[in-house]
Design a protein around this motif. Structure first.
Motif, PDB file in Angstrom:
ATOM      1  N   ASP A 152      20.314-118.934 -22.211  1.00  0.00           N
ATOM      2  CA  ASP A 152      20.780-117.728 -21.529  1.00  0.00           C
ATOM      3  C   ASP A 152      21.847-118.073 -20.502  1.00  0.00           C
ATOM      4  O   ASP A 152      21.682-118.993 -19.696  1.00  0.00           O
ATOM      5  CB  ASP A 152      19.613-117.008 -20.859  1.00  0.00           C
ATOM      6  N   THR A 211      20.391-114.812  -5.310  1.00  0.00           N
ATOM      7  CA  THR A 211      20.375-115.884  -6.307  1.00  0.00           C
ATOM      8  C   THR A 211      19.063-116.651  -6.234  1.00  0.00           C
ATOM      9  O   THR A 211      18.579-116.962  -5.144  1.00  0.00           O
ATOM     10  CB  THR A 211      21.546-116.851  -6.077  1.00  0.00           C
ATOM     11  N   GLY A 215      15.778-120.706 -20.673  1.00  0.00           N
ATOM     12  CA  GLY A 215      16.522-121.444 -19.674  1.00  0.00           C
ATOM     13  C   GLY A 215      17.622-122.313 -20.229  1.00  0.00           C
ATOM     14  O   GLY A 215      18.538-122.710 -19.494  1.00  0.00           O
ATOM     15  N   VAL A 230      11.635-116.945 -16.912  1.00  0.00           N
ATOM     16  CA  VAL A 230      12.431-117.891 -17.696  1.00  0.00           C
ATOM     17  C   VAL A 230      11.512-119.026 -18.125  1.00  0.00           C
ATOM     18  O   VAL A 230      10.605-119.434 -17.389  1.00  0.00           O
ATOM     19  CB  VAL A 230      13.641-118.422 -16.876  1.00  0.00           C
ATOM     20  N   VAL A 290      19.440-112.179  -9.712  1.00  0.00           N
ATOM     21  CA  VAL A 290      18.219-112.329 -10.507  1.00  0.00           C
ATOM     22  C   VAL A 290      17.348-111.087 -10.444  1.00  0.00           C
ATOM     23  O   VAL A 290      16.711-110.722 -11.449  1.00  0.00           O
ATOM     24  CB  VAL A 290      17.451-113.591 -10.054  1.00  0.00           C
ATOM     25  N   ILE A 296      22.716-116.643 -17.842  1.00  0.00           N
ATOM     26  CA  ILE A 296      22.403-116.414 -16.433  1.00  0.00           C
ATOM     27  C   ILE A 296      21.935-117.701 -15.742  1.00  0.00           C
ATOM     28  O   ILE A 296      22.085-117.851 -14.536  1.00  0.00           O
ATOM     29  CB  ILE A 296      21.329-115.316 -16.280  1.00  0.00           C
ATOM     30  N   VAL A 297      21.399-118.652 -16.494  1.00  0.00           N
ATOM     31  CA  VAL A 297      20.934-119.915 -15.911  1.00  0.00           C
ATOM     32  C   VAL A 297      22.118-120.881 -15.868  1.00  0.00           C
ATOM     33  O   VAL A 297      22.519-121.443 -16.879  1.00  0.00           O
ATOM     34  CB  VAL A 297      19.764-120.516 -16.707  1.00  0.00           C
ATOM     35  N   LYS A 298      22.681-121.062 -14.674  1.00  0.00           N
ATOM     36  CA  LYS A 298      23.889-121.866 -14.506  1.00  0.00           C
ATOM     37  C   LYS A 298      23.571-123.162 -13.759  1.00  0.00           C
ATOM     38  O   LYS A 298      22.596-123.238 -13.016  1.00  0.00           O
ATOM     39  CB  LYS A 298      24.944-121.070 -13.737  1.00  0.00           C
ATOM     40  N   TYR A 353      18.218-108.630 -13.185  1.00  0.00           N
ATOM     41  CA  TYR A 353      17.755-109.023 -14.512  1.00  0.00           C
ATOM     42  C   TYR A 353      16.267-108.755 -14.673  1.00  0.00           C
ATOM     43  O   TYR A 353      15.805-108.334 -15.735  1.00  0.00           O
ATOM     44  CB  TYR A 353      18.047-110.508 -14.755  1.00  0.00           C
ATOM     45  N   GLN A 383      20.979-122.296 -10.905  1.00  0.00           N
ATOM     46  CA  GLN A 383      20.998-121.024 -10.190  1.00  0.00           C
ATOM     47  C   GLN A 383      21.003-119.863 -11.164  1.00  0.00           C
ATOM     48  O   GLN A 383      21.554-119.948 -12.264  1.00  0.00           O
ATOM     49  CB  GLN A 383      22.208-120.928  -9.263  1.00  0.00           C
ATOM     50  N   MET A 384      20.374-118.761 -10.739  1.00  0.00           N
ATOM     51  CA  MET A 384      20.363-117.511 -11.494  1.00  0.00           C
ATOM     52  C   MET A 384      20.863-116.424 -10.547  1.00  0.00           C
ATOM     53  O   MET A 384      20.133-115.976  -9.657  1.00  0.00           O
ATOM     54  CB  MET A 384      18.960-117.192 -12.008  1.00  0.00           C
ATOM     55  N   ASP A 385      22.112-116.010 -10.720  1.00  0.00           N
ATOM     56  CA  ASP A 385      22.713-115.004  -9.848  1.00  0.00           C
ATOM     57  C   ASP A 385      22.171-113.612 -10.175  1.00  0.00           C
ATOM     58  O   ASP A 385      21.830-113.307 -11.332  1.00  0.00           O
ATOM     59  CB  ASP A 385      24.232-115.009 -10.005  1.00  0.00           C
TER      60      ASP A 385
END
Length: 311
Positions: A224, A185, A221, A170, A208, A226-228, A211, A204-206
């Motif tokens: 996307d 994560t 970052g 990322v 990961v 996925i980046v929460k 992915y 966080q990226m669950d």
């Protein structure tokens, strides 16, 4: 400085029962050439070696930006061609007296500019995540990425390629030095110099690992999904010493996060108001996003770890 030490610690009493130099100083007093170690941890493949990051390397990288290294015991065959596609570093190039107290070899296995913290997936131990931070790194522009390195089983017998691949996972985040993998994560702490590019945040990226193995990389970052966000703006922004380090408790419920000092020493506690957490270790609840103080008076911590008793 610029060396790596090993310690024996009694975790019941926290007495240090032994300490020694594993690596000598990696800064040559005459030439000034150096390798600057940042983070060290055991190899996840059970080969008895250590993994180390450095954010400066004047010897073996074209950008002088460091990377991911393996530290292992020297073998007799090291004087011949081992064909392992790793760059072996001559300690005499960075150590004035040519010392090697641990009789070890250092190998650059992944050229990652401005490499800082290491974390490893326990679901897939071949996957090693490496953060970056450009504040002290000669390779300018290299500090806004998180990398993923896929190790090769051949590391255990020192043949073939040391890594299967290494890629940017990322990019676009504001100097994401602090990272830790926990229960699938990847948690990320960005620097506190500003709020653009998700700065001053814990993210966080669950899932990961999934992915990494199935998606096209790198991810953005900022865009996307996925980046929460776990929490942002929990402390004042800083003009200096704003890099963050992070370690998740084994339970996965909270993380310890370091907040540096917007000054040299001493800093005035709370001089920017109630949300000024300079020189503080914070406890970040990863479920509720609440932030509380774990300890005060600790400036610019990088290496954080929980002991075998999970303290």
């Amino acid at each position: 400085g610029y060396n790596v030490k090993s310690y024996n610690i009694n975790f019941d009493t926290y007495d240090v029962t032994d300490q020694r130099n594993l690596l000598p100083s990696l800064r040559h007093a005459t030439t000034g050439k150096r390798i600057r170690p940042v983070d060290v941890r055991m190899s996840p493949l059970g080969d008895g070696s250590l993994l180390m990051t450095a954010d400066r390397d004047d010897i073996s990288t074209s950008t002088r930006g460091g990377g991911l290294y393996r530290i292992r015991r020297r073998r007799s065959e090291d004087n011949s061609n081992t064909n392992n596609n790793a760059t072996m570093i001559d300690l005499a190039d960075v150590n004035t007296s040519g010392e090697n107290p641990g009789n070890v070899v250092i190998e650059l296995i992944a050229d990652i500019p401005c490499a800082r913290q290491i974390t490893v997936s326990t679901d897939n131990p071949r996957l090693v995540y490496v953060s970056s931070f450009g504040g002290f790194c000669p390779a300018r522009g290299g500090g806004n990425r998180i990398w993923v390195v896929e190790l090769n089983d051949d590391m255990q017998n020192n043949s073939g390629n040391m890594v299967r691949s290494f890629n940017v996972l990322v990019e676009g985040l504001l100097e994401p030095q602090g990272i830790d993998w926990s229960k699938g994560t990847l948690y990320i702490a960005t620097t506190g110099t500003g709020t653009t590019n998700k700065g001053n945040c814990v993210l966080q990226m669950d899932d990961v690992d999934d992915y990494v193995l199935s998606s096209s990389l790198p991810m953005d970052g900022n865009t996307d999904d996925i980046v929460k966000t776990v929490v942002c703006g929990f402390t004042s922004t800083q003009s200096s010493h704003a890099w963050r380090s992070l370690r998740v408790h084994p339970s996965g419920d909270y993380a310890i996060l370091s907040v540096g000092a917007d000054c040299n020493w001493p800093c005035q506690d709370g001089d920017k108001g109630n949300q000024d957490y300079q020189t503080t270790l914070l406890r970040v609840n990863l479920r509720s996003s609440s932030v509380t103080i774990a300890a005060k008076g600790i400036r610019n911590a990088i290496g954080l770890w929980f002991d075998p008793n999970e303290n």
